[in-house]
Write a protein that holds these residues in place. Structure first.
Motif, PDB file in Angstrom:
ATOM      1  N   ARG A 115       0.873  -1.172   0.000  1.00  0.00           N
ATOM      2  CA  ARG A 115       0.000   0.000   0.000  1.00  0.00           C
ATOM      3  C   ARG A 115       0.906   1.216   0.000  1.00  0.00           C
ATOM      4  O   ARG A 115       1.585   1.461   1.007  1.00  0.00           O
ATOM      5  CB  ARG A 115      -0.920   0.016   1.222  1.00  0.00           C
ATOM      6  CG  ARG A 115      -1.981  -1.063   1.240  1.00  0.00           C
ATOM      7  CD  ARG A 115      -3.068  -0.829   0.167  1.00  0.00           C
ATOM      8  NE  ARG A 115      -4.064  -1.902   0.150  1.00  0.00           N
ATOM      9  CZ  ARG A 115      -3.982  -2.999  -0.610  1.00  0.00           C
ATOM     10  NH1 ARG A 115      -2.939  -3.166  -1.419  1.00  0.00           N
ATOM     11  NH2 ARG A 115      -4.917  -3.914  -0.571  1.00  0.00           N
TER      12      ARG A 115
ATOM     13  N   THR B  50       4.426   1.195   1.687  1.00  0.00           N
ATOM     14  CA  THR B  50       4.462   0.197   2.767  1.00  0.00           C
ATOM     15  C   THR B  50       4.263  -1.209   2.213  1.00  0.00           C
ATOM     16  O   THR B  50       3.346  -1.448   1.421  1.00  0.00           O
ATOM     17  CB  THR B  50       3.323   0.461   3.777  1.00  0.00           C
ATOM     18  OG1 THR B  50       3.303   1.847   4.069  1.00  0.00           O
ATOM     19  CG2 THR B  50       3.497  -0.336   5.048  1.00  0.00           C
TER      20      THR B  50
ATOM     21  N   ILE C 131       3.020  -4.591   3.420  1.00  0.00           N
ATOM     22  CA  ILE C 131       2.285  -5.143   4.573  1.00  0.00           C
ATOM     23  C   ILE C 131       2.526  -6.643   4.685  1.00  0.00           C
ATOM     24  O   ILE C 131       2.752  -7.170   5.767  1.00  0.00           O
ATOM     25  CB  ILE C 131       0.780  -4.832   4.442  1.00  0.00           C
ATOM     26  CG1 ILE C 131       0.575  -3.311   4.304  1.00  0.00           C
ATOM     27  CG2 ILE C 131       0.025  -5.371   5.638  1.00  0.00           C
ATOM     28  CD1 ILE C 131      -0.858  -2.917   4.045  1.00  0.00           C
TER      29      ILE C 131
ATOM     30  N   ASN D 126       1.489  -6.781  17.078  1.00  0.00           N
ATOM     31  CA  ASN D 126       0.612  -5.800  16.444  1.00  0.00           C
ATOM     32  C   ASN D 126       1.255  -5.303  15.157  1.00  0.00           C
ATOM     33  O   ASN D 126       2.438  -4.938  15.146  1.00  0.00           O
ATOM     34  CB  ASN D 126       0.362  -4.584  17.357  1.00  0.00           C
ATOM     35  CG  ASN D 126      -0.465  -4.919  18.588  1.00  0.00           C
ATOM     36  OD1 ASN D 126      -0.089  -4.606  19.707  1.00  0.00           O
ATOM     37  ND2 ASN D 126      -1.584  -5.564  18.399  1.00  0.00           N
ATOM     38  N   GLY D 127       0.493  -5.306  14.085  1.00  0.00           N
ATOM     39  CA  GLY D 127       0.991  -4.787  12.818  1.00  0.00           C
ATOM     40  C   GLY D 127       1.795  -5.792  12.007  1.00  0.00           C
ATOM     41  O   GLY D 127       2.311  -5.458  10.934  1.00  0.00           O
ATOM     42  N   ALA D 128       1.893  -7.047  12.487  1.00  0.00           N
ATOM     43  CA  ALA D 128       2.689  -8.064  11.779  1.00  0.00           C
ATOM     44  C   ALA D 128       2.068  -8.452  10.430  1.00  0.00           C
ATOM     45  O   ALA D 128       2.759  -8.978   9.555  1.00  0.00           O
ATOM     46  CB  ALA D 128       2.854  -9.300  12.648  1.00  0.00           C
ATOM     47  N   GLY D 129       0.743  -8.223  10.294  1.00  0.00           N
ATOM     48  CA  GLY D 129       0.083  -8.547   9.020  1.00  0.00           C
ATOM     49  C   GLY D 129      -0.950  -9.660   9.120  1.00  0.00           C
ATOM     50  O   GLY D 129      -1.424 -10.154   8.096  1.00  0.00           O
ATOM     51  N   LYS D 130      -1.331 -10.025  10.344  1.00  0.00           N
ATOM     52  CA  LYS D 130      -2.244 -11.153  10.553  1.00  0.00           C
ATOM     53  C   LYS D 130      -3.623 -10.908   9.925  1.00  0.00           C
ATOM     54  O   LYS D 130      -4.153 -11.768   9.209  1.00  0.00           O
ATOM     55  CB  LYS D 130      -2.395 -11.437  12.061  1.00  0.00           C
ATOM     56  CG  LYS D 130      -1.070 -11.690  12.777  1.00  0.00           C
ATOM     57  CD  LYS D 130      -1.267 -11.929  14.261  1.00  0.00           C
ATOM     58  CE  LYS D 130      -1.824 -10.748  15.024  1.00  0.00           C
ATOM     59  NZ  LYS D 130      -0.960  -9.548  15.043  1.00  0.00           N
ATOM     60  N   THR D 131      -4.195  -9.742  10.226  1.00  0.00           N
ATOM     61  CA  THR D 131      -5.530  -9.437   9.688  1.00  0.00           C
ATOM     62  C   THR D 131      -5.481  -9.329   8.168  1.00  0.00           C
ATOM     63  O   THR D 131      -6.378  -9.810   7.466  1.00  0.00           O
ATOM     64  CB  THR D 131      -6.071  -8.138  10.330  1.00  0.00           C
ATOM     65  OG1 THR D 131      -6.230  -8.384  11.737  1.00  0.00           O
ATOM     66  CG2 THR D 131      -7.398  -7.720   9.732  1.00  0.00           C
TER      67      THR D 131
ATOM     68  N   HIS E 178      -3.252 -13.256  19.934  1.00  0.00           N
ATOM     69  CA  HIS E 178      -2.058 -12.588  20.454  1.00  0.00           C
ATOM     70  C   HIS E 178      -1.389 -13.394  21.559  1.00  0.00           C
ATOM     71  O   HIS E 178      -0.302 -13.062  21.995  1.00  0.00           O
ATOM     72  CB  HIS E 178      -2.427 -11.218  21.025  1.00  0.00           C
ATOM     73  CG  HIS E 178      -2.570 -10.185  19.953  1.00  0.00           C
ATOM     74  ND1 HIS E 178      -3.672  -9.383  19.845  1.00  0.00           N
ATOM     75  CD2 HIS E 178      -1.752  -9.837  18.948  1.00  0.00           C
ATOM     76  CE1 HIS E 178      -3.513  -8.586  18.803  1.00  0.00           C
ATOM     77  NE2 HIS E 178      -2.364  -8.842  18.240  1.00  0.00           N
TER      78      HIS E 178
HETATM   79  N1  LIG Z   1      -4.340   0.438   3.640  1.00  0.00           N
HETATM   80  C1  LIG Z   1      -3.191   0.471   4.333  1.00  0.00           C
HETATM   81  N2  LIG Z   1      -2.213   1.371   4.034  1.00  0.00           N
HETATM   82  C2  LIG Z   1      -1.041   1.395   4.710  1.00  0.00           C
HETATM   83  N3  LIG Z   1      -0.747   0.555   5.717  1.00  0.00           N
HETATM   84  C3  LIG Z   1      -1.690  -0.357   6.065  1.00  0.00           C
HETATM   85  C4  LIG Z   1      -2.939  -0.457   5.395  1.00  0.00           C
HETATM   86  N4  LIG Z   1      -3.650  -1.448   5.959  1.00  0.00           N
HETATM   87  C5  LIG Z   1      -2.859  -1.953   6.933  1.00  0.00           C
HETATM   88  N5  LIG Z   1      -1.692  -1.298   7.012  1.00  0.00           N
HETATM   89  C6  LIG Z   1      -0.564  -1.574   7.920  1.00  0.00           C
HETATM   90  O1  LIG Z   1      -0.145  -2.901   7.714  1.00  0.00           O
HETATM   91  C7  LIG Z   1       0.330  -3.471   8.922  1.00  0.00           C
HETATM   92  C8  LIG Z   1      -0.347  -4.798   9.167  1.00  0.00           C
HETATM   93  O2  LIG Z   1      -1.696  -4.608   9.508  1.00  0.00           O
HETATM   94  P1  LIG Z   1      -2.608  -5.775  10.047  1.00  0.00           P
HETATM   95  O3  LIG Z   1      -3.923  -5.197  10.415  1.00  0.00           O
HETATM   96  O4  LIG Z   1      -2.615  -6.879   9.049  1.00  0.00           O
HETATM   97  O5  LIG Z   1      -1.800  -6.232  11.336  1.00  0.00           O
HETATM   98  P2  LIG Z   1      -2.182  -7.272  12.482  1.00  0.00           P
HETATM   99  O6  LIG Z   1      -1.084  -8.263  12.545  1.00  0.00           O
HETATM  100  O7  LIG Z   1      -3.551  -7.770  12.277  1.00  0.00           O
HETATM  101  O8  LIG Z   1      -2.094  -6.346  13.774  1.00  0.00           O
HETATM  102  P3  LIG Z   1      -2.963  -6.381  15.143  1.00  0.00           P
HETATM  103  O9  LIG Z   1      -2.353  -7.447  15.970  1.00  0.00           O
HETATM  104  O10 LIG Z   1      -2.725  -5.029  15.716  1.00  0.00           O
HETATM  105  O11 LIG Z   1      -4.384  -6.632  14.772  1.00  0.00           O
HETATM  106  C9  LIG Z   1       0.084  -2.417   9.995  1.00  0.00           C
HETATM  107  O12 LIG Z   1       1.280  -1.726  10.251  1.00  0.00           O
HETATM  108  C10 LIG Z   1      -0.945  -1.503   9.377  1.00  0.00           C
HETATM  109  O13 LIG Z   1      -0.824  -0.182   9.876  1.00  0.00           O
END
Ligand SMILES: Nc1ncnc2c1ncn2[C@@H]1O[C@H](COP(=O)(O)OP(=O)(O)OP(=O)(O)O)[C@@H](O)[C@H]1O
Ligand SMILES: [Mg+2]
Length: 261
Positions: free
Chosen positions: A14, A17, A19, A39-44, A203
């Motif tokens: 994105r 970045t 992801i 947090n932010g690893a990319g799981k979601t 988590h």
């Molecule tokens: N549309 C986007 N543009 C830029 N960065 C994004 C976008 N969507 C997600 N991110 C970034 O990508 C990274 C991964 O997001 P994601 O939601 O997959 O993390 P996660 O592992 O689910 O985190 P959490 O444990 O906090 O839920 C994060 O740093 C988030 O800020």
């Protein structure tokens, strides 16, 4: 046998970045996966791809034997159940709990004027019973506690009898009793051979239900380690994924982790 999920070098970008970075991951029939990472690893984001809601910037994603980008995702989605906070927020607060589950037979939120089959009604009732929320069937979704909502959402995700069920932090916001009940319900689901393939994002290693078989550790959008749970859930791997010196303990079929020292 085709894989249920087969991601090959999946990258999601994105802007500037990255992801997800070259994620290669296969999930097979009968497996129950846990996905851990900070947090932010990319799981979601990974679950967005695995549910056909997001296309890779590069790399390929095969879901239930079909290549994402070449298949009608609206046909694919009922075959993949997803439960996440983002989806919970889209459920109308005024909707009756039984309808929250029932409408999933058609992959929509909000009850329209579809004619429901009697078999759908009884399946919805069975699922509410399986997750211990039958007594809430006539309540509106907006009046439920966090834990009650989580259970209704999992029942909803199972309504279309999916081949793959993706759960994004189902235990978040639950108290200790609520968490333990959910872990027990997921352990039961994991043990049932008729259950879909399961992928659980969490988590906490304390939330890994007995019967889960595999672990994917994500770090900064990359696969840090992946494979059979007992091989992958080591202090070294977990410490590496979280960037922290961690001790991992096992008591029976449950796990705990804490900072070393
Ligand atoms: N549309 C986007 N543009 C830029 N960065 C994004 C976008 N969507 C997600 N991110 C970034 O990508 C990274 C991964 O997001 P994601 O939601 O997959 O993390 P996660 O592992 O689910 O985190 P959490 O444990 O906090 O839920 C994060 O740093 C988030 O800020
Ligand atoms: Mg997330």
């Amino acid at each position: 046998m085709t894989d249920v999920l087969d991601l090959d070098a999946v990258t999601i970008r994105r802007g500037t970045t990255t992801i997800l970075d070259q994620v290669t991951w296969s999930v097979r029939e009968g497996e129950r996966w846990v996905v851990l990472g900070r947090n932010g690893a990319g799981k979601t984001t990974l679950l967005q791809v695995a549910s056909g809601r997001m296309h890779p910037t590069s790399g390929t994603a095969d879901l239930l034997g079909s290549r994402l980008g070449r298949v009608d995702v609206f046909e694919l989605r009922p075959r993949i159940g997803l439960s996440s906070t983002a989806l919970t927020e889209r459920i109308p607060a005024s909707e009756a709990v039984r309808d929250v589950v029932l409408t999933a037979a058609y992959g929509v939120t909000g009850r329209w004027r579809e004619a429901y089959e009697e078999s759908d009604e009884s399946r919805a009732a069975d699922l509410l019973a399986a997750f211990g929320v039958s007594h809430l069937a006539e309540r509106t979704f907006g009046t439920l506690s966090e834990g009650e909502r989580k259970r209704v959402q999992i029942a909803r995700a199972l309504m279309s009898d999916p081949e793959l069920l993706l759960l994004d932090e189902p235990a978040a916001g639950l108290d200790l009793g609520g968490r333990e009940e959910l872990v027990a319900a997921l352990a039961e689901l994991a043990a049932d051979r008729r259950s879909p393939v399961l992928v659980l994002v969490t988590h906490h290693v304390e939330e890994i239900p007995p019967g889960f078989t595999h672990l994917l550790l994500l770090r900064d959008g990359q696969v840090h380690a992946a494979g059979p749970l007992e091989e992958v859930l080591t202090p070294e791997n977990l410490s590496g994924a979280f960037g922290l010196d961690l001790v991992v303990d096992r008591a029976g079929s449950r796990w705990t982790a804490r900072a070393a020292g």
